[in-house]
Scaffold this active site. Structure first.
Site, PDB file in Angstrom:
ATOM      1  N   ARG A 150       0.828  -1.202   0.000  1.00 41.39           N
ATOM      2  CA  ARG A 150       0.000   0.000   0.000  1.00 41.39           C
ATOM      3  C   ARG A 150       0.864   1.253   0.000  1.00 41.39           C
ATOM      4  O   ARG A 150       2.037   1.217   0.381  1.00 41.39           O
ATOM      5  CB  ARG A 150      -0.907  -0.002   1.226  1.00 41.39           C
ATOM      6  CG  ARG A 150      -0.157   0.144   2.538  1.00 41.39           C
ATOM      7  CD  ARG A 150      -1.063  -0.015   3.738  1.00 41.39           C
ATOM      8  NE  ARG A 150      -1.471  -1.400   3.924  1.00 41.39           N
ATOM      9  CZ  ARG A 150      -2.234  -1.823   4.936  1.00 41.39           C
ATOM     10  NH1 ARG A 150      -2.679  -0.978   5.847  1.00 41.39           N
ATOM     11  NH2 ARG A 150      -2.550  -3.096   5.051  1.00 41.39           N
ATOM     12  N   ASP A 155       0.383   5.582   1.112  1.00 39.81           N
ATOM     13  CA  ASP A 155      -0.483   6.475   1.878  1.00 39.81           C
ATOM     14  C   ASP A 155      -1.171   7.500   0.991  1.00 39.81           C
ATOM     15  O   ASP A 155      -0.795   7.704  -0.168  1.00 39.81           O
ATOM     16  CB  ASP A 155       0.330   7.221   2.939  1.00 39.81           C
ATOM     17  CG  ASP A 155       0.832   6.308   4.044  1.00 39.81           C
ATOM     18  OD1 ASP A 155       0.253   5.211   4.212  1.00 39.81           O
ATOM     19  OD2 ASP A 155       1.786   6.687   4.728  1.00 39.81           O
ATOM     20  N   ARG A 198       9.383   8.185   4.452  1.00 38.70           N
ATOM     21  CA  ARG A 198       9.063   9.574   4.796  1.00 38.70           C
ATOM     22  C   ARG A 198       9.750   9.991   6.097  1.00 38.70           C
ATOM     23  O   ARG A 198      10.147  11.155   6.252  1.00 38.70           O
ATOM     24  CB  ARG A 198       7.551   9.757   4.890  1.00 38.70           C
ATOM     25  CG  ARG A 198       6.842   9.676   3.538  1.00 38.70           C
ATOM     26  CD  ARG A 198       5.338   9.579   3.691  1.00 38.70           C
ATOM     27  NE  ARG A 198       4.812  10.694   4.462  1.00 38.70           N
ATOM     28  CZ  ARG A 198       3.583  10.712   4.985  1.00 38.70           C
ATOM     29  NH1 ARG A 198       2.779   9.663   4.840  1.00 38.70           N
ATOM     30  NH2 ARG A 198       3.164  11.757   5.657  1.00 38.70           N
TER      31      ARG A 198
END
Length: 245
Positions: free
Chosen positions: A51, A53, A198
Site C-alpha cells: 500500500r 499512503d 518519509r
C-alpha cells in the site's frame, strides 16, 4: 485462468491511499472497479505489492489479477479506457500462476523530491515538497544517510501505528543528489515499514538544515524509538518507483 502482472502509475493527490477503504476513493478501488467492468464479474480483484499512503504517488506499483480472458496486447488499452485519468496501466504481462505481487517482491525503490525554487510552481505543489527558505547541506545529508545503509532495526523510522513486529530491514542503496531545482533522495531496499521512507526523509532533512548532526542518525537508529526521529516528511514528495522480483 491466467495470472496477469500489471505495472501501475498514479497521481496520489486525490486518493485516500492505495488500499480500499469504505466510502473513500482509493487506487485499489478504482483498479478493481475497472476489472469488474471489464470482466462483468464482481469476483475479480487485484493484489498489489503493498500500500501507499494518501498523497503518495507511484510510477512502478505492481499488481496481479487472475482472469479467464485473453486480450493479448490489448490489456493496457482495455483497462485505461475504464480507469480515471490519475491512474494508468503502463505494462501488462502474463506470468506464472504462482507469481504473487506482494509475497514475491524482493525489493522496492522509492524517490523523495524537494523543490529549491524560490516560488514553487502551482503545477508542482502536489509533486514535490517546497524547501522555502531552507537550503540543506547535501553533503551532511549524505553523511548521515550512511548510517542507514545495511541491515538494521528500523523501529525509530516506523510509525507507531504499524502492526508489524519484525522491524529489521535492509537498505541496499540510499543516495541524495541535487538535480536542477530539486533535491532527490533515492532509497532501495528489501522492504519498507509504514512511513519508513518519509521518516528517513524527515531525519535527513533535519541534518541538512543543521538541526541534527550526521552522527545523530546512528543514535536515532540505535534508539529504536520513533519519538527520537522527529516529524514525518509530507506524503506528496514520495514516489514508489519500482518493485523487483
Amino acid at each position: 485462468m491466467n495470472r496477469m502482472k500489471a505495472t501501475i502509475a498514479y497521481d496520489g493527490t486525490n486518493f485516500a491511499g492505495y488500499q480500499s477503504q469504505p466510502n473513500m476513493r482509493t487506487v485499489q478501488s478504482e483498479i478493481d472497479k475497472a476489472l469488474v467492468k471489464l470482466h462483468k464479474d464482481s469476483s475479480v480483484y487485484s493484489v498489489a505489492s503493498g500500500r501507499t499512503d494518501a498523497g503518495v504517488h507511484a510510477l512502478g506499483q505492481v499488481i496481479h489479477f487472475d482472469t479467464p480472458l485473453d486480450l493479448a496486447d490489448r490489456w493496457k488499452m482495455a483497462l485505461n479506457v475504464l480507469l480515471p485519468k490519475d491512474v494508468r496501466v503502463v505494462e501488462v504481462e502474463e506470468v506464472a500462476v504462482d507469481f504473487h505481487a506482494r509475497y514475491g517482491a524482493t525489493g522496492k525503490t522509492y524517490v523523495y523530491r524537494w523543490s529549491y525554487s524560490e516560488v514553487q510552481s502551482p503545477f508542482e505543489r502536489n509533486f514535490a515538497v517546497h524547501l522555502g527558505r531552507w537550503n540543506p547541506n547535501v553533503e551532511r545529508m549524505q553523511e548521515g544517510a550512511q548510517h542507514l545503509i545495511g541491515t538494521h532495526d528500523f523501529t525509530s523510522f516506523c510509525s507507531a501505528k504499524t502492526a508489524t513486529t519484525n522491524k529489521v530491514r535492509t537498505i541496499r542503496k540510499l543516495s541524495l543528489e541535487r538535480q536542477g531545482d530539486h533535491l532527490v533522495l533515492e532509497v532501495e531496499g528489501d522492504g519498507f515499514l509504514y512511513n519508513m521512507v518519509r521518516t528517513i526523509a524527515g531525519v535527513l532533512l533535519a541534518v541538512g538544515i543543521g538541526w541534527d548532526e550526521p552522527e545523530d542518525v546512528k543514535k536515532i537508529r540505535d534508539a529504536k524509538d520513533r519519538k527520537m526521529a522527529g516529524k514525518t516528511a509530507p506524503a506528496h514528495g514520495l514516489y514508489l518507483m519500482e518493485v523487483t522480483y
